[in-house]
Design a protein around this motif. Sequence first.
Motif, PDB file in Angstrom:
ATOM      1  N   CYS A 115      -8.745  30.587 -51.548  1.00  0.00           N
ATOM      2  CA  CYS A 115      -9.722  30.399 -52.450  1.00  0.00           C
ATOM      3  C   CYS A 115     -11.130  29.377 -51.554  1.00  0.00           C
ATOM      4  O   CYS A 115     -11.851  28.443 -52.711  1.00  0.00           O
ATOM      5  N   GLY A 133      -3.941  30.548 -52.028  1.00  0.00           N
ATOM      6  CA  GLY A 133      -4.266  28.858 -53.225  1.00  0.00           C
ATOM      7  C   GLY A 133      -3.709  28.511 -53.497  1.00  0.00           C
ATOM      8  O   GLY A 133      -2.018  29.010 -53.343  1.00  0.00           O
ATOM      9  N   ALA A 156      -4.759  36.004 -53.404  1.00  0.00           N
ATOM     10  CA  ALA A 156      -5.708  35.004 -53.791  1.00  0.00           C
ATOM     11  C   ALA A 156      -4.687  33.904 -52.689  1.00  0.00           C
ATOM     12  O   ALA A 156      -3.533  34.500 -52.610  1.00  0.00           O
ATOM     13  N   PRO A 187     -12.171  29.365 -56.072  1.00  0.00           N
ATOM     14  CA  PRO A 187     -11.143  29.451 -56.992  1.00  0.00           C
ATOM     15  C   PRO A 187     -11.621  30.662 -58.391  1.00  0.00           C
ATOM     16  O   PRO A 187     -11.179  31.496 -58.994  1.00  0.00           O
ATOM     17  N   LEU A 228      -5.516  27.214 -59.731  1.00  0.00           N
ATOM     18  CA  LEU A 228      -6.534  29.089 -60.517  1.00  0.00           C
ATOM     19  C   LEU A 228      -5.899  28.829 -61.809  1.00  0.00           C
ATOM     20  O   LEU A 228      -7.093  28.903 -62.548  1.00  0.00           O
ATOM     21  N   LEU A 250     -12.697  34.014 -56.965  1.00  0.00           N
ATOM     22  CA  LEU A 250     -11.433  35.669 -57.578  1.00  0.00           C
ATOM     23  C   LEU A 250     -11.292  35.186 -58.640  1.00  0.00           C
ATOM     24  O   LEU A 250     -10.534  36.417 -59.165  1.00  0.00           O
TER      25      LEU A 250
END
Length: 348
Positions: free
Chosen positions: A12, A40, A38, A20, A45, A23
């Motif tokens: 991310c 992160g 992802a 973020p 998110l 993505l």
Amino acid sequence: MTAQAPVLALTCGEPAGIGPELLLMLAAEGVAGARPVAVGDPGLLAERAAALGLSVELVELSPGEAVPDATPGRLPVWPVALRTPSRPGVLARANADHVLETLDVAIRACREGHAAGMVTAPLHKGVIIEAGHAGFTGHTEYLRDACGVEEVVMMLATDAALHAERPGWAGGRSLRVALATTHLPLCRVADAITAEGLTRVLRILDGDLRRRFGIAAPRIAVCGLNPHAGEDGHLGREELEVITPTLAALRAEGLALDGPLPADTLFTPRHLEGVDAVLAMYHDQGLPVLKYAGFGRAANVTLGLPLVRTSVDHGTALDLAGTGRADPGSLRVAVALAAEMAGRGPTQ
């Protein structure tokens, strides 16, 4: 039976930047040809998705668990917790270790076979350095050291489809620009151009163009360091004393190399015709041309690693973070390129 699309670990990047949300935008649209995961903080998110009105289901997994086929509106996540809450556009030194941990998780997943490659969203070098990582100079060098290799090569490549729309430019194919030196102050570049360094870089570039890009006999055009490629020694002697002899020695090994050529004329359609990659001597010699040609539709590639790594062609864009105006175009190109490279098998 059709082979499954490769799993790609998507870090991310800087949590206060646009990484973020890029993505999330990509997941909302859907991805063909890859199974992105992802790396992160799921809470971050979720917050960013809600703020931007993006309907994306987050599915927490661990590396090694089966990754489902990509579905629009769903994003698998390998969780890495933030060290402190993050707000769009507001850097926090406490999260520097979080950013580096996402890289470590992605690298380990690739090395252990849980991912076929990694794609990195932009990070913020300054805040990582200020957080105590004084030697940090960027993704490229961090991956080099983490993977224990002596040399890597930074290369940016444009989306080939972009040039198909522009007849004549780069022969209608992808423009690839690699760098002999990366993140160095300009005053240190000349001393960093050595026969040993150029030899390593050009061997890696030639080898990975063959292995990772499927080019059987790559042709590489090499920039000179000085204006007019040194003007026969009147504008600098690096071409005569270092670059030209090194290219001659590598041609004797079978590498197809043109140059050293003046950078101000090399990047023209006539000189790029039939060229598979250009080697620039320093960061701002080659990358401004490539970004002018295809900013937002190009990807960064690290060559010479025992894993596939691509990235976006832009920075954290703190001023755009949280606004929903960021463009996922470069991330889309980076994911497609990583999937293509991963499909050709291991680098080493």
